[in-house]
Structures are given as C-alpha cells and as structure tokens.
Motif scaffolding. Structure first.
Motif, PDB file in Angstrom:
ATOM      1  N   ILE A 139      -4.993  43.892 -10.460  1.00 24.37           N
ATOM      2  CA  ILE A 139      -4.246  44.855 -11.271  1.00 24.37           C
ATOM      3  C   ILE A 139      -2.976  45.325 -10.557  1.00 24.37           C
ATOM      4  O   ILE A 139      -2.964  45.519  -9.345  1.00 24.37           O
ATOM      5  N   GLY A 140      -1.903  45.477 -11.327  1.00 23.38           N
ATOM      6  CA  GLY A 140      -0.696  46.179 -10.916  1.00 23.38           C
ATOM      7  C   GLY A 140      -0.147  45.786  -9.556  1.00 23.38           C
ATOM      8  O   GLY A 140       0.170  44.626  -9.304  1.00 23.38           O
ATOM      9  N   SER A 141      -0.039  46.768  -8.657  1.00 23.52           N
ATOM     10  CA  SER A 141       0.652  46.512  -7.394  1.00 23.52           C
ATOM     11  C   SER A 141      -0.117  45.546  -6.498  1.00 23.52           C
ATOM     12  O   SER A 141       0.483  44.799  -5.722  1.00 23.52           O
ATOM     13  N   VAL A 156      20.391  40.894 -15.145  1.00 24.68           N
ATOM     14  CA  VAL A 156      19.221  41.109 -14.295  1.00 24.68           C
ATOM     15  C   VAL A 156      18.128  41.652 -15.208  1.00 24.68           C
ATOM     16  O   VAL A 156      18.331  42.657 -15.886  1.00 24.68           O
ATOM     17  N   VAL A 157      16.997  40.950 -15.249  1.00 26.21           N
ATOM     18  CA  VAL A 157      15.874  41.373 -16.088  1.00 26.21           C
ATOM     19  C   VAL A 157      14.806  41.990 -15.193  1.00 26.21           C
ATOM     20  O   VAL A 157      14.434  41.409 -14.166  1.00 26.21           O
ATOM     21  N   ILE A 158      14.337  43.173 -15.563  1.00 28.43           N
ATOM     22  CA  ILE A 158      13.300  43.872 -14.790  1.00 28.43           C
ATOM     23  C   ILE A 158      11.985  43.801 -15.561  1.00 28.43           C
ATOM     24  O   ILE A 158      11.942  44.107 -16.753  1.00 28.43           O
ATOM     25  N   LEU A 159      10.917  43.395 -14.876  1.00 32.39           N
ATOM     26  CA  LEU A 159       9.583  43.335 -15.476  1.00 32.39           C
ATOM     27  C   LEU A 159       8.671  44.393 -14.872  1.00 32.39           C
ATOM     28  O   LEU A 159       8.668  44.583 -13.657  1.00 32.39           O
ATOM     29  N   ASP A 160       7.890  45.042 -15.725  1.00 32.07           N
ATOM     30  CA  ASP A 160       6.727  45.799 -15.257  1.00 32.07           C
ATOM     31  C   ASP A 160       5.572  44.821 -15.114  1.00 32.07           C
ATOM     32  O   ASP A 160       5.267  44.079 -16.058  1.00 32.07           O
ATOM     33  N   ILE A 161       4.937  44.814 -13.946  1.00 29.79           N
ATOM     34  CA  ILE A 161       3.800  43.906 -13.730  1.00 29.79           C
ATOM     35  C   ILE A 161       2.500  44.614 -14.090  1.00 29.79           C
ATOM     36  O   ILE A 161       2.251  45.745 -13.656  1.00 29.79           O
ATOM     37  N   ILE A 162       1.681  43.928 -14.890  1.00 30.82           N
ATOM     38  CA  ILE A 162       0.454  44.551 -15.396  1.00 30.82           C
ATOM     39  C   ILE A 162      -0.768  44.045 -14.643  1.00 30.82           C
ATOM     40  O   ILE A 162      -1.567  44.819 -14.145  1.00 30.82           O
ATOM     41  N   ARG A 163      -0.916  42.716 -14.556  1.00 27.12           N
ATOM     42  CA  ARG A 163      -2.080  42.166 -13.877  1.00 27.12           C
ATOM     43  C   ARG A 163      -1.797  40.739 -13.437  1.00 27.12           C
ATOM     44  O   ARG A 163      -0.745  40.180 -13.777  1.00 27.12           O
TER      45      ARG A 163
END
Lengths: 173, 173
Positions: free
Chosen positions: A11-13, B137-144
């Motif tokens: 998950i996540g980080s 520049v594309v920024i992604l939030d990482i979920i899993r």
C-alpha cells in the motif's frame, strides 16, 4: 484477462519505496549559489529532459532541503551528468554539507561551482517551480554545455547503491 | 578557480541532447485507457519518485502525444518498472501504436492494462499536470503495488540503446 491473478498487496508509500528501489536512475549533480555567493549543490537521481525545443530539464527536490530556498526563478545552475569515474564526487555531494566544497576541485562559472571532471556539464537557469505537497519539481532552461567526454560507463543508482551499466542488450532502432 | 579552463561551446538544445545521451535512465511503462476503455501505454525513461509521504511519482510527456489527452486528472494509471528480462516489452511499447496491445500478455485491473511480467507494478491516479512549452510533467498519486520480484538486472536506457547494470561500485552508506 481478469484481475484475479494479479495481486497488489503493498500500500501507498511502501509500494512506492519498494518499486523505486528496483528502478534504476542516472546520477547527476546540481550546483548553484546562495544569496551570499556561497556554493550549494547536491547529488540528484531525478534529473530528466523535458524536451529539447526549447531545451528544458526537470528535477525533483524536497521543499524542506536547504538548497530549495536558493533555487529561485532566474538563479543560474550547473547540471553535471556523471560517469562511473565520478563515483567519489557523487558520494561526497550526497554526504555532509560541510564537506561538499572543501576540496578545491571546482571552478566558478559566474558564481556557480562547476566540477570539470564530470562527464558532461550543462549551464541553465531556474525557469519555474511546481510545488506538490512537501516536494517540488524544478524546471531549468538550458543555455549551453560542454562537449561531452566520450565515456561508456554511466553512473547508475539502483537498490541503494551505485553501479555502472556496461552490458548492452539492444540498440534503439 | 577561474572560468577560463572550462569551455561551454555547445548551445541550447544541442547541449541538452548531447548530455542526455550520456545520462542513464531507468525504463518504465505507463499504461492507462482512453475515454472508450481502449488500452493506451508507452515506454518512459523520465519516471521518478516525488516523495513518499504522500507517495507521488512524476514523469514527463510531450503534450502532442496521443496519450496526453487521455491522462486527465483522476484517470487510473499503471506504472511498470522494468528489468532486463522485460527488454522486448520495452521495445514493443516504444514502437508502433497498433502493435502495443495486440499480444494477449496483459491483464485488466479495472480498465487499466497491466503487464504482469514487469519487475514491479504500481497503480496510481493522475493528480496534477504542469504544462511547460510543448511538454508536461504529470504527477501521480500512488495507491498500491505488487510485491516486487527479486531481480538484480535493471533495464537502463543510455546512448540510444538498452543496457543492464550489474557492476556494483559502492553501497549507499
């Protein structure tokens, strides 16, 4: 083609850290100067091209780093691409700040410290900064550069260590 | 320490191109889908971490590319970090668009095509896009993410070809 056979348990980080340990990156050094003309600089593994017309470079930095407040728009910056021969320099510029410029192996271009042993050097200026949470993407306008040295052993960062890449698998067709 | 001994004869985009030919980068594949649910994807050498708290990733893309209009804010994306074993996949996803998804070697996670042979896979969402000239520049939030495979041969792009890096020079202390 169902999603059943693919698992995403991390998950996540934790997921981000695990993946980026296994994602190689080139190693560069960014240098500039503070408001008093003192040299600043650090090793960076996030340097990448953002197009060549006009020539632009991006790199990522923590907004809490001591260098970030100095990298104001318009500030002149040098970007050094490193080869395996620059390992010691990469390690020093990633180490304690007080040791980074104590050896007299840099020259000044204007007020910017430049390590001439680097495989290739670009001079640019900070164009724009995009802040995202506690980090920022810094965009540089590239002005000019050295004639790159012929070298075949890039410095690579991967799985918490420095490597070089010498085994060519395929040419880009 | 004068600037006399350092020369910067290469100007603008020529300087940038020369330096980035000699700057190694890791190789990743970005995949997503278009508004009709069709898979899209491409090989990227600009993928880098933008901090782990919260977990963010950045990559660069030409605004004129066919994928860019699809990577709208909120769109789900998969990021694949590649090892030397994924060379053929990297080449295919950098080649003609009509050949990228013709082999049935991907699975769907939601609507996102995922190549399970990749060394490590992250699922994220487009958070923000910063447009600079003809690029972004594309920024992604990482979920899993997947549990990364143990592997020691990253895929590296350098001097217009694919390499792997196996010669460890130093561990990060």
């Amino acid at each position: 083609m169902t999603e059943d056979s693919l698992k995403f348990p991390v998950i996540g980080s934790d997921a981000l850290k695990a993946t980026f340990r296994s994602h190689a990156s080139g190693v560069a050094i960014i240098t500039s100067h503070d408001d008093h003309g003192n040299p600043i600089g650090f090793t960076a593994t996030s340097v990448t091209s953002l197009g060549s017309n006009p020539p632009l470079v991006s790199f990522n930095i923590a907004r809490g780093s001591s260098s970030y407040p100095q990298l104001v728009v318009g500030r002149e910056v040098a970007l050094h691409a490193l080869s395996a021969e620059n390992l010691e320099l990469a390690q020093r510029m990633a180490g304690p700040k007080e040791n980074r410029f104590t050896q007299a192996d840099y020259e000044l271009v204007g007020k910017v410290p430049v390590f001439r042993t680097a495989a290739s050097i670009l001079i640019g200026k900070v164009r724009e900064r995009f802040e995202v949470e506690s980090n920022a993407v810094v965009i540089l306008d590239i002005i000019r550069g050295t004639e790159p040295m012929r070298q075949e052993r890039p410095l690579v960062y991967y799985q918490r260590g420095y490597l070089t890449a010498t085994e060519r698998l395929a040419e880009n067709s």
